[in-house]
Scaffold this motif. Structure first.
Motif, PDB file in Angstrom:
ATOM      1  N   GLN A  48       0.696  -1.200  -0.140  1.00  0.00           N
ATOM      2  CA  GLN A  48       0.044   0.083   0.168  1.00  0.00           C
ATOM      3  C   GLN A  48       0.926   1.128   0.147  1.00  0.00           C
ATOM      4  OE1 GLN A  48      -2.800  -0.472   3.346  1.00  0.00           O
ATOM      5  NE2 GLN A  48      -3.671  -2.027   2.492  1.00  0.00           N
ATOM      6  N   ARG A  49       1.993   1.070   0.734  1.00  0.00           N
ATOM      7  CA  ARG A  49       2.764   2.470   0.868  1.00  0.00           C
ATOM      8  C   ARG A  49       3.443   2.638  -0.476  1.00  0.00           C
ATOM      9  NH1 ARG A  49       4.689   2.424   7.385  1.00  0.00           N
ATOM     10  NH2 ARG A  49       2.559   2.372   8.008  1.00  0.00           N
ATOM     11  N   PHE A  50       3.868   1.731  -0.866  1.00  0.00           N
ATOM     12  CA  PHE A  50       4.952   1.853  -2.247  1.00  0.00           C
ATOM     13  C   PHE A  50       3.706   2.389  -3.424  1.00  0.00           C
ATOM     14  CE2 PHE A  50       8.208  -0.156  -0.239  1.00  0.00           C
ATOM     15  CZ  PHE A  50       9.477   0.199  -1.067  1.00  0.00           C
ATOM     16  N   GLU A  51       2.514   1.824  -3.368  1.00  0.00           N
ATOM     17  CA  GLU A  51       1.540   2.231  -4.106  1.00  0.00           C
ATOM     18  C   GLU A  51       1.333   3.661  -4.189  1.00  0.00           C
ATOM     19  OE1 GLU A  51      -2.995   1.227  -6.069  1.00  0.00           O
ATOM     20  OE2 GLU A  51      -1.904  -0.315  -4.814  1.00  0.00           O
ATOM     21  N   GLN A  52       0.933   4.042  -2.801  1.00  0.00           N
ATOM     22  CA  GLN A  52       0.678   5.518  -2.485  1.00  0.00           C
ATOM     23  C   GLN A  52       1.810   6.358  -3.107  1.00  0.00           C
ATOM     24  OE1 GLN A  52      -0.275   5.163   1.831  1.00  0.00           O
ATOM     25  NE2 GLN A  52      -2.389   4.540   1.258  1.00  0.00           N
ATOM     26  N   SER A  53       3.006   5.896  -2.737  1.00  0.00           N
ATOM     27  CA  SER A  53       4.228   6.976  -3.087  1.00  0.00           C
ATOM     28  C   SER A  53       4.639   6.948  -4.453  1.00  0.00           C
ATOM     29  CB  SER A  53       5.282   6.366  -1.980  1.00  0.00           C
ATOM     30  OG  SER A  53       5.806   5.300  -2.642  1.00  0.00           O
ATOM     31  N   GLY A  54       3.893   6.039  -5.286  1.00  0.00           N
ATOM     32  CA  GLY A  54       4.300   5.990  -6.704  1.00  0.00           C
ATOM     33  C   GLY A  54       5.485   5.319  -7.000  1.00  0.00           C
ATOM     34  N   VAL A  55       5.859   4.423  -5.915  1.00  0.00           N
ATOM     35  CA  VAL A  55       7.272   3.663  -6.258  1.00  0.00           C
ATOM     36  C   VAL A  55       6.975   2.169  -6.807  1.00  0.00           C
ATOM     37  CG1 VAL A  55       9.641   2.938  -5.284  1.00  0.00           C
ATOM     38  CG2 VAL A  55       8.499   5.131  -4.696  1.00  0.00           C
ATOM     39  N   ALA A  56       7.353   1.900  -7.968  1.00  0.00           N
ATOM     40  CA  ALA A  56       7.343   0.531  -8.359  1.00  0.00           C
ATOM     41  C   ALA A  56       8.040  -0.405  -7.577  1.00  0.00           C
ATOM     42  CB  ALA A  56       7.808   0.316  -9.691  1.00  0.00           C
ATOM     43  N   ALA A  57       7.351  -1.602  -7.049  1.00  0.00           N
ATOM     44  CA  ALA A  57       7.916  -2.730  -6.541  1.00  0.00           C
ATOM     45  C   ALA A  57       7.129  -4.083  -6.777  1.00  0.00           C
ATOM     46  CB  ALA A  57       7.767  -2.444  -5.039  1.00  0.00           C
ATOM     47  N   SER A  58       8.103  -5.021  -7.342  1.00  0.00           N
ATOM     48  CA  SER A  58       7.653  -6.215  -7.727  1.00  0.00           C
ATOM     49  C   SER A  58       7.272  -6.911  -6.472  1.00  0.00           C
ATOM     50  CB  SER A  58       8.616  -7.076  -8.708  1.00  0.00           C
ATOM     51  OG  SER A  58       9.882  -7.620  -7.645  1.00  0.00           O
ATOM     52  N   ASP A  59       6.574  -8.131  -6.534  1.00  0.00           N
ATOM     53  CA  ASP A  59       6.364  -9.094  -5.697  1.00  0.00           C
ATOM     54  C   ASP A  59       7.529  -9.423  -4.989  1.00  0.00           C
ATOM     55  OD1 ASP A  59       3.523  -8.992  -6.078  1.00  0.00           O
ATOM     56  OD2 ASP A  59       3.455 -10.774  -7.230  1.00  0.00           O
ATOM     57  N   ASP A  60       8.432  -9.877  -5.950  1.00  0.00           N
ATOM     58  CA  ASP A  60       9.772 -10.199  -4.936  1.00  0.00           C
ATOM     59  C   ASP A  60      10.442  -9.222  -4.154  1.00  0.00           C
ATOM     60  OD1 ASP A  60       9.826 -13.023  -5.863  1.00  0.00           O
ATOM     61  OD2 ASP A  60      11.089 -12.684  -7.710  1.00  0.00           O
ATOM     62  N   ASP A  61      10.381  -7.840  -4.829  1.00  0.00           N
ATOM     63  CA  ASP A  61      10.903  -6.558  -4.068  1.00  0.00           C
ATOM     64  C   ASP A  61       9.970  -6.523  -2.880  1.00  0.00           C
ATOM     65  OD1 ASP A  61      12.570  -6.006  -5.746  1.00  0.00           O
ATOM     66  OD2 ASP A  61      11.313  -4.528  -7.026  1.00  0.00           O
ATOM     67  N   LEU A  62       8.824  -6.653  -2.641  1.00  0.00           N
ATOM     68  CA  LEU A  62       8.020  -6.442  -1.483  1.00  0.00           C
ATOM     69  C   LEU A  62       8.320  -7.572  -0.575  1.00  0.00           C
ATOM     70  CD1 LEU A  62       4.376  -5.651  -3.208  1.00  0.00           C
ATOM     71  CD2 LEU A  62       6.030  -3.907  -1.746  1.00  0.00           C
ATOM     72  N   ASN A  63       8.558  -8.652  -1.003  1.00  0.00           N
ATOM     73  CA  ASN A  63       8.805  -9.905  -0.010  1.00  0.00           C
ATOM     74  C   ASN A  63      10.089  -9.647   0.545  1.00  0.00           C
ATOM     75  OD1 ASN A  63       6.243 -11.509  -0.237  1.00  0.00           O
ATOM     76  ND2 ASN A  63       7.275 -12.678  -2.216  1.00  0.00           N
ATOM     77  N   GLY A  64      10.972  -9.213  -0.128  1.00  0.00           N
ATOM     78  CA  GLY A  64      12.225  -8.903   0.503  1.00  0.00           C
ATOM     79  C   GLY A  64      12.191  -7.682   1.364  1.00  0.00           C
ATOM     80  N   HIS A  65      11.550  -6.835   0.851  1.00  0.00           N
ATOM     81  CA  HIS A  65      11.440  -5.409   1.859  1.00  0.00           C
ATOM     82  C   HIS A  65      10.561  -5.991   3.190  1.00  0.00           C
ATOM     83  CE1 HIS A  65      12.985  -3.127  -1.270  1.00  0.00           C
ATOM     84  NE2 HIS A  65      11.933  -3.059  -1.966  1.00  0.00           N
ATOM     85  N   ALA A  66       9.814  -6.715   3.119  1.00  0.00           N
ATOM     86  CA  ALA A  66       8.985  -7.097   4.274  1.00  0.00           C
ATOM     87  C   ALA A  66       9.851  -7.848   5.072  1.00  0.00           C
ATOM     88  CB  ALA A  66       7.966  -8.108   3.944  1.00  0.00           C
ATOM     89  N   ASP A  67      11.057  -8.818   4.525  1.00  0.00           N
ATOM     90  CA  ASP A  67      11.918  -9.671   5.524  1.00  0.00           C
ATOM     91  C   ASP A  67      12.754  -8.517   6.052  1.00  0.00           C
ATOM     92  OD1 ASP A  67      10.862 -12.076   4.543  1.00  0.00           O
ATOM     93  OD2 ASP A  67      12.538 -12.339   2.916  1.00  0.00           O
ATOM     94  N   GLU A  68      13.247  -7.553   5.416  1.00  0.00           N
ATOM     95  CA  GLU A  68      14.001  -6.346   5.982  1.00  0.00           C
ATOM     96  C   GLU A  68      13.394  -5.669   7.091  1.00  0.00           C
ATOM     97  OE1 GLU A  68      17.269  -3.839   6.461  1.00  0.00           O
ATOM     98  OE2 GLU A  68      17.118  -5.927   5.613  1.00  0.00           O
ATOM     99  N   VAL A  69      11.948  -5.392   6.847  1.00  0.00           N
ATOM    100  CA  VAL A  69      11.399  -4.597   7.925  1.00  0.00           C
ATOM    101  C   VAL A  69      11.253  -5.505   9.205  1.00  0.00           C
ATOM    102  CG1 VAL A  69       8.849  -4.137   8.703  1.00  0.00           C
ATOM    103  CG2 VAL A  69       9.960  -3.353   6.239  1.00  0.00           C
ATOM    104  N   ILE A  70      10.978  -6.952   9.031  1.00  0.00           N
ATOM    105  CA  ILE A  70      10.984  -7.540  10.460  1.00  0.00           C
ATOM    106  C   ILE A  70      12.187  -7.760  10.980  1.00  0.00           C
ATOM    107  CG2 ILE A  70      10.653 -10.192  11.034  1.00  0.00           C
ATOM    108  CD1 ILE A  70       8.326 -10.288   8.639  1.00  0.00           C
ATOM    109  N   LYS A  71      13.352  -7.873  10.168  1.00  0.00           N
ATOM    110  CA  LYS A  71      14.723  -7.894  10.513  1.00  0.00           C
ATOM    111  C   LYS A  71      15.026  -6.659  11.531  1.00  0.00           C
ATOM    112  CE  LYS A  71      19.115  -7.463   8.528  1.00  0.00           C
ATOM    113  NZ  LYS A  71      20.120  -7.624   7.675  1.00  0.00           N
ATOM    114  N   ARG A  72      14.655  -5.499  10.853  1.00  0.00           N
ATOM    115  CA  ARG A  72      14.848  -4.358  11.537  1.00  0.00           C
ATOM    116  C   ARG A  72      14.051  -4.110  12.729  1.00  0.00           C
ATOM    117  NH1 ARG A  72      15.679   0.522   7.080  1.00  0.00           N
ATOM    118  NH2 ARG A  72      17.177  -0.565   5.589  1.00  0.00           N
ATOM    119  N   SER A  73      12.843  -4.332  12.752  1.00  0.00           N
ATOM    120  CA  SER A  73      11.922  -4.374  13.804  1.00  0.00           C
ATOM    121  C   SER A  73      12.155  -5.104  14.961  1.00  0.00           C
ATOM    122  CB  SER A  73      10.374  -4.229  13.511  1.00  0.00           C
ATOM    123  OG  SER A  73      10.083  -5.508  12.849  1.00  0.00           O
ATOM    124  N   SER A  74      12.815  -6.474  14.774  1.00  0.00           N
ATOM    125  CA  SER A  74      13.105  -7.351  15.708  1.00  0.00           C
ATOM    126  C   SER A  74      14.496  -6.920  16.353  1.00  0.00           C
ATOM    127  CB  SER A  74      13.273  -8.551  15.427  1.00  0.00           C
ATOM    128  OG  SER A  74      14.250  -8.701  14.449  1.00  0.00           O
TER     129      SER A  74
END
Length: 79
Positions: A51-77
């Motif tokens: 949702q955030r990538f779409e709202q900001s107009g930044v393209a992200a593939s499914d693989d990108d989003l999965n990798g970014h989600a992994d990174e978010v979880i890593k950072r938040s832990s």
């Protein structure tokens, strides 16, 4: 008679500033999502990122989003 006030021309290729801007936006989205959704499961984080990538107009593939989600979880832990 020459025109001394002519506008300069660009004789070489322009650097693509959008890639840098998109990379900076992506990093900001990842950092903010890590702060906003600590401890959330991958699917919740991934949906928020989509949702955030779409709202900001930044393209992200499914693989990108999965990798970014992994990174978010890593950072938040704190890893």
């Amino acid at each position: 008679m020459s025109d001394h006030h002519a506008q300069p021309t660009q004789d070489g290729p322009r650097m693509d500033q959008n890639e840098t801007d998109d990379a900076a936006k992506a990093e900001g989205i990842i950092a903010q999502t890590a702060q906003d959704l600590p401890g959330q499961p991958h699917d919740i984080v991934r949906e928020a990122l989509a949702q955030r990538f779409e709202q900001s107009g930044v393209a992200a593939s499914d693989d990108d989003l999965n990798g970014h989600a992994d990174e978010v979880i890593k950072r938040s832990s704190g890893s």
